[in-house]
Scaffold this active site. Structure first.
Site, PDB file in Angstrom:
ATOM      1  N   HIS A  58      -2.478  -5.849  -1.580  1.00  0.00           N
ATOM      2  CA  HIS A  58      -1.340  -4.641  -0.982  1.00  0.00           C
ATOM      3  C   HIS A  58       0.375  -5.070  -1.723  1.00  0.00           C
ATOM      4  O   HIS A  58       1.274  -4.424  -1.175  1.00  0.00           O
ATOM      5  CB  HIS A  58      -1.278  -4.551   0.512  1.00  0.00           C
ATOM      6  CG  HIS A  58      -0.951  -3.121   1.180  1.00  0.00           C
ATOM      7  ND1 HIS A  58      -2.322  -3.023   1.275  1.00  0.00           N
ATOM      8  CD2 HIS A  58       0.107  -3.096   1.606  1.00  0.00           C
ATOM      9  CE1 HIS A  58      -1.948  -1.795   2.009  1.00  0.00           C
ATOM     10  NE2 HIS A  58      -0.768  -1.872   1.545  1.00  0.00           N
TER      11      HIS A  58
ATOM     12  N   ARG B 207       2.662  -6.581  -0.297  1.00  0.00           N
ATOM     13  CA  ARG B 207       3.669  -6.111   1.096  1.00  0.00           C
ATOM     14  C   ARG B 207       3.188  -6.732   2.566  1.00  0.00           C
ATOM     15  O   ARG B 207       3.304  -6.307   3.632  1.00  0.00           O
ATOM     16  CB  ARG B 207       3.639  -4.463   1.877  1.00  0.00           C
ATOM     17  CG  ARG B 207       4.406  -3.434   0.038  1.00  0.00           C
ATOM     18  CD  ARG B 207       3.467  -2.430  -0.523  1.00  0.00           C
ATOM     19  NE  ARG B 207       4.596  -1.700   0.979  1.00  0.00           N
ATOM     20  CZ  ARG B 207       5.269  -1.095   1.243  1.00  0.00           C
ATOM     21  NH1 ARG B 207       6.142  -1.113   0.885  1.00  0.00           N
ATOM     22  NH2 ARG B 207       5.665  -0.209   2.396  1.00  0.00           N
TER      23      ARG B 207
ATOM     24  N   TYR C 118      -7.741   4.200   5.521  1.00  0.00           N
ATOM     25  CA  TYR C 118      -7.215   3.481   7.065  1.00  0.00           C
ATOM     26  C   TYR C 118      -8.620   3.575   8.213  1.00  0.00           C
ATOM     27  O   TYR C 118      -9.123   4.938   7.867  1.00  0.00           O
ATOM     28  CB  TYR C 118      -6.059   3.568   7.383  1.00  0.00           C
ATOM     29  CG  TYR C 118      -5.398   2.497   7.345  1.00  0.00           C
ATOM     30  CD1 TYR C 118      -5.424   1.882   6.237  1.00  0.00           C
ATOM     31  CD2 TYR C 118      -3.818   3.430   6.698  1.00  0.00           C
ATOM     32  CE1 TYR C 118      -4.422   1.247   5.449  1.00  0.00           C
ATOM     33  CE2 TYR C 118      -3.032   2.697   5.425  1.00  0.00           C
ATOM     34  CZ  TYR C 118      -3.176   1.928   4.875  1.00  0.00           C
ATOM     35  OH  TYR C 118      -1.928   0.604   3.997  1.00  0.00           O
TER      36      TYR C 118
ATOM     37  N   TYR D 154      12.142   1.098   0.768  1.00  0.00           N
ATOM     38  CA  TYR D 154      11.078   1.460   1.423  1.00  0.00           C
ATOM     39  C   TYR D 154       9.739   1.489   0.162  1.00  0.00           C
ATOM     40  O   TYR D 154       9.080   0.890  -0.012  1.00  0.00           O
ATOM     41  CB  TYR D 154      11.055   2.708   2.056  1.00  0.00           C
ATOM     42  CG  TYR D 154       9.727   3.108   2.587  1.00  0.00           C
ATOM     43  CD1 TYR D 154       8.730   2.571   3.252  1.00  0.00           C
ATOM     44  CD2 TYR D 154       9.199   4.549   1.695  1.00  0.00           C
ATOM     45  CE1 TYR D 154       7.366   2.711   3.604  1.00  0.00           C
ATOM     46  CE2 TYR D 154       7.782   4.360   2.121  1.00  0.00           C
ATOM     47  CZ  TYR D 154       6.835   3.637   3.571  1.00  0.00           C
ATOM     48  OH  TYR D 154       5.406   4.251   3.668  1.00  0.00           O
TER      49      TYR D 154
ATOM     50  N   THR E 221      -9.268   0.934   3.032  1.00  0.00           N
ATOM     51  CA  THR E 221      -8.343  -0.546   3.096  1.00  0.00           C
ATOM     52  C   THR E 221      -8.718  -1.006   3.632  1.00  0.00           C
ATOM     53  O   THR E 221      -8.921  -0.722   5.195  1.00  0.00           O
ATOM     54  CB  THR E 221      -6.792   0.485   2.641  1.00  0.00           C
ATOM     55  OG1 THR E 221      -6.779   1.072   2.228  1.00  0.00           O
ATOM     56  CG2 THR E 221      -6.112  -1.027   2.835  1.00  0.00           C
TER      57      THR E 221
HETATM   58  C1  LIG Z   1       5.762   2.187   0.087  1.00  0.00           C
HETATM   59  C2  LIG Z   1       3.937   1.783  -0.222  1.00  0.00           C
HETATM   60  C3  LIG Z   1       2.632   2.013   0.868  1.00  0.00           C
HETATM   61  C4  LIG Z   1       1.772   1.610   0.795  1.00  0.00           C
HETATM   62  N1  LIG Z   1       0.863   2.616   1.372  1.00  0.00           N
HETATM   63  C5  LIG Z   1      -0.202   2.071   1.441  1.00  0.00           C
HETATM   64  C6  LIG Z   1      -1.395   2.787   2.278  1.00  0.00           C
HETATM   65  O1  LIG Z   1      -0.924   4.086   2.810  1.00  0.00           O
HETATM   66  N2  LIG Z   1      -2.513   2.457   2.180  1.00  0.00           N
HETATM   67  C7  LIG Z   1      -2.759   1.587   1.084  1.00  0.00           C
HETATM   68  O2  LIG Z   1      -4.925   1.061   1.011  1.00  0.00           O
HETATM   69  N3  LIG Z   1      -2.005   1.095  -0.143  1.00  0.00           N
HETATM   70  C8  LIG Z   1      -0.911   1.643  -0.191  1.00  0.00           C
HETATM   71  N4  LIG Z   1       0.192   0.199  -0.901  1.00  0.00           N
HETATM   72  C9  LIG Z   1      -0.652  -0.751  -1.311  1.00  0.00           C
HETATM   73  C10 LIG Z   1      -0.635   0.844  -2.842  1.00  0.00           C
HETATM   74  O3  LIG Z   1      -1.655   0.749  -2.638  1.00  0.00           O
HETATM   75  C11 LIG Z   1      -0.654  -0.839  -3.495  1.00  0.00           C
HETATM   76  O4  LIG Z   1      -1.913  -1.854  -3.499  1.00  0.00           O
HETATM   77  C12 LIG Z   1       0.250  -1.785  -3.937  1.00  0.00           C
HETATM   78  O5  LIG Z   1       1.240  -0.672  -3.883  1.00  0.00           O
HETATM   79  C13 LIG Z   1       0.114  -2.505  -5.618  1.00  0.00           C
HETATM   80  O6  LIG Z   1       1.465  -3.362  -5.940  1.00  0.00           O
HETATM   81  P1  LIG Z   1       2.166  -2.831  -7.000  1.00  0.00           P
HETATM   82  O7  LIG Z   1       3.130  -1.770  -5.471  1.00  0.00           O
HETATM   83  O8  LIG Z   1       3.283  -4.338  -7.125  1.00  0.00           O
HETATM   84  O9  LIG Z   1       2.357  -2.176  -8.127  1.00  0.00           O
HETATM   85  C14 LIG Z   1       1.900   0.985  -0.525  1.00  0.00           C
HETATM   86  C15 LIG Z   1       2.523   0.206  -1.097  1.00  0.00           C
HETATM   87  C16 LIG Z   1       3.357   0.420  -0.652  1.00  0.00           C
HETATM   88  C17 LIG Z   1       4.699   0.524  -1.892  1.00  0.00           C
END
Ligand SMILES: Cc1cc2nc3c(=O)[nH]c(=O)nc-3n(C[C@H](O)[C@H](O)[C@H](O)COP(=O)(O)O)c2cc1C
Length: 415
Positions: free
Chosen positions: A303, A306, A155, A50, A183
């Site tokens: 993101h 992801r 969100y 995760y 976001t």
């Molecule tokens: C497990 C996980 C959950 C995330 N959930 C959100 C979220 O709820 N809202 C959001 O704007 N970004 C979310 N992100 C993205 C992060 O805010 C961020 O953009 C991203 O992790 C940055 O890249 P890095 O993981 O390589 O540092 C999530 C990232 C991960 C790893």
């Protein structure tokens, strides 16, 4: 753009025992990747998948890392400089480093209690912590733990003319949140294959498979025993009392979805009185549009790889976005940050600060509650060493460093 005055944030005073512990952690885990390796060993498989997995076959993550690695910074020698501070002004507030914790939804799946541990570490170190709306503590409680450094990410909750979204904004305002982050880069639900294959179900449930997996990790189980099964508690006031986990997940699926439209961004701009940041911008025209609506800052991000693998890396998109908005917006970069050198690269390419997501989860997976504070130290020490090596007396001076950035998009690439 931020005020560039150097305001020093006082460093926490450590006891000799705390200092020894800090040095011991630095010796054992000097980089984010050391934390990742230990988290992989200590976490249940589903928790690691995760926190670590990307869209598809992780192509976006690999490109994020490679694009940052490709950026070279040219030093200038011949002057004596004292060890430079990493202090940084963001939206008129002094932080101790140009580094922050990006919003993470459902971080309790990766490590139960994550939000509390992030908030404590960020407050102690005076760096920004962005609480995601899909979190296991409320914005009110997070603000009590991290009153000086809390940002809040939302969100899109658009039903009934954004009743829930607007109420969350009001609650954040009343709690004293510094920055609101909207976001916009999740217009579609996409597949993170490692997460799916690991057996994680939504709503989070300790199925027999996950239970067996969790049994391999006393570290994860003890945090679960302390903090309980993660729930999205900020949304409780909008659900009937005693809503089950399954019903609350159905509620989130009904109420939240899509990406903010420009008209909606305007509505939130009118409601939120503090600094407003849009997260997910990769095209200079979107950046210009956001600024024209009164948005104060942009998260340049894909993101963390992801969503889909074909998105530009944020570091490569950054220079064109900087060229489009100039000093009219504060730019935060995330996606792929694994060192203070990466943070310095981001700033030299046009950002004001860089945030990280996955590496902060690795830090919890590796070291539990002590992890985030240690990683902040790793990033901050690394930024300071990089400043010294490059001949910069302040973080601001990174903007003037000569950069070779082979992957940078040019304005003309955007057509
Ligand atoms: C497990 C996980 C959950 C995330 N959930 C959100 C979220 O709820 N809202 C959001 O704007 N970004 C979310 N992100 C993205 C992060 O805010 C961020 O953009 C991203 O992790 C940055 O890249 P890095 O993981 O390589 O540092 C999530 C990232 C991960 C790893």
């Amino acid at each position: 753009m931020d005020d560039s005055r150097q305001v020093r944030v006082p460093a926490p005073v450590l006891t000799p025992a705390e200092m020894e512990e800090r040095l011991a952690l630095m010796r054992k885990f000097p980089t984010a990747m050391d934390l990742r390796a230990r988290a992989r060993r200590l976490m249940p498989n589903f928790a690691f998948e995760y926190m670590d997995g990307g869209a598809g076959i992780d192509g976006g993550i690999k490109r994020n890392w490679a694009a940052l690695d490709a950026v070279e910074l040219v030093p200038r020698y011949g002057k004596v400089i004292a060890p430079p501070p990493a202090d940084t002004m963001l939206f008129g507030r002094a932080y101790s480093a140009p580094v922050g914790i990006a919003p993470i939804g459902g971080p309790g799946t990766a490590f139960p209690g994550a939000e509390t541990y992030f908030a404590r570490a960020a407050q102690a170190a005076r760096v920004p912590y962005t609480l995601g709306v899909l979190s296991g503590i409320t914005v009110e409680d997070a603000a009590k733990i991290a009153p000086d450094v809390l940002w809040y990410q939302l969100y899109r909750f658009s039903n009934n003319d954004h009743k829930i979204g607007m109420d969350l904004v009001d609650r954040a305002q009343r709690s004293g949140v510094h920055v609101l982050v909207l976001t916009i880069d999740t217009p579609a639900r996409t597949v993170r294959s490692r997460e799916v294959k690991s057996g994680i179900v939504n709503p989070f449930k300790l199925t027999m498979r996950l239970r067996l997996d969790a049994m391999t990790s006393p570290h994860w189980l003890s945090s679960l025993a302390k903090n309980g099964i993660p729930r999205f508690v900020s949304l409780n006031p909008y659900m009937p009392p005693n809503t089950s986990l399954a019903d609350s997940a159905a509620f989130v699926r009904r109420e939240q979805g899509g990406a903010f439209t420009w008209e909606e961004v305007e509505k939130y701009r009118a409601r939120w009185k503090g600094p407003l940041v849009l997260k997910g911008v990769l095209h200079p025209a979107d950046a210009e549009k956001a600024v024209s609506l009164g948005v104060d800052g942009l998260f340049v991000t894909n993101h963390g790889g992801r969503q889909i693998e074909a998105l530009p890396t944020s570091i490569d998109a950054l220079p064109a976005i900087k060229a489009a908005v100039g000093n009219k917006a504060t730019l935060i970069l995330d996606s792929g940050i694994r060192s203070g050198i990466d943070v310095a690269r981001a700033i030299a390419c046009g950002a004001d600060a860089a945030f990280a997501g996955k590496s902060f989860l690795w830090s919890l997976g590796a070291l539990g509650p002590k992890g985030p504070g240690h990683l902040i130290n790793v990033y901050t020490d690394d930024v300071r060493a990089t400043l010294g090596q490059l001949g910069c007396k302040t973080v601001e001076e990174l903007h003037g460093v000569t950069v070779r950035h082979p992957g940078a998009w040019k304005m003309s690439d955007f057509g």
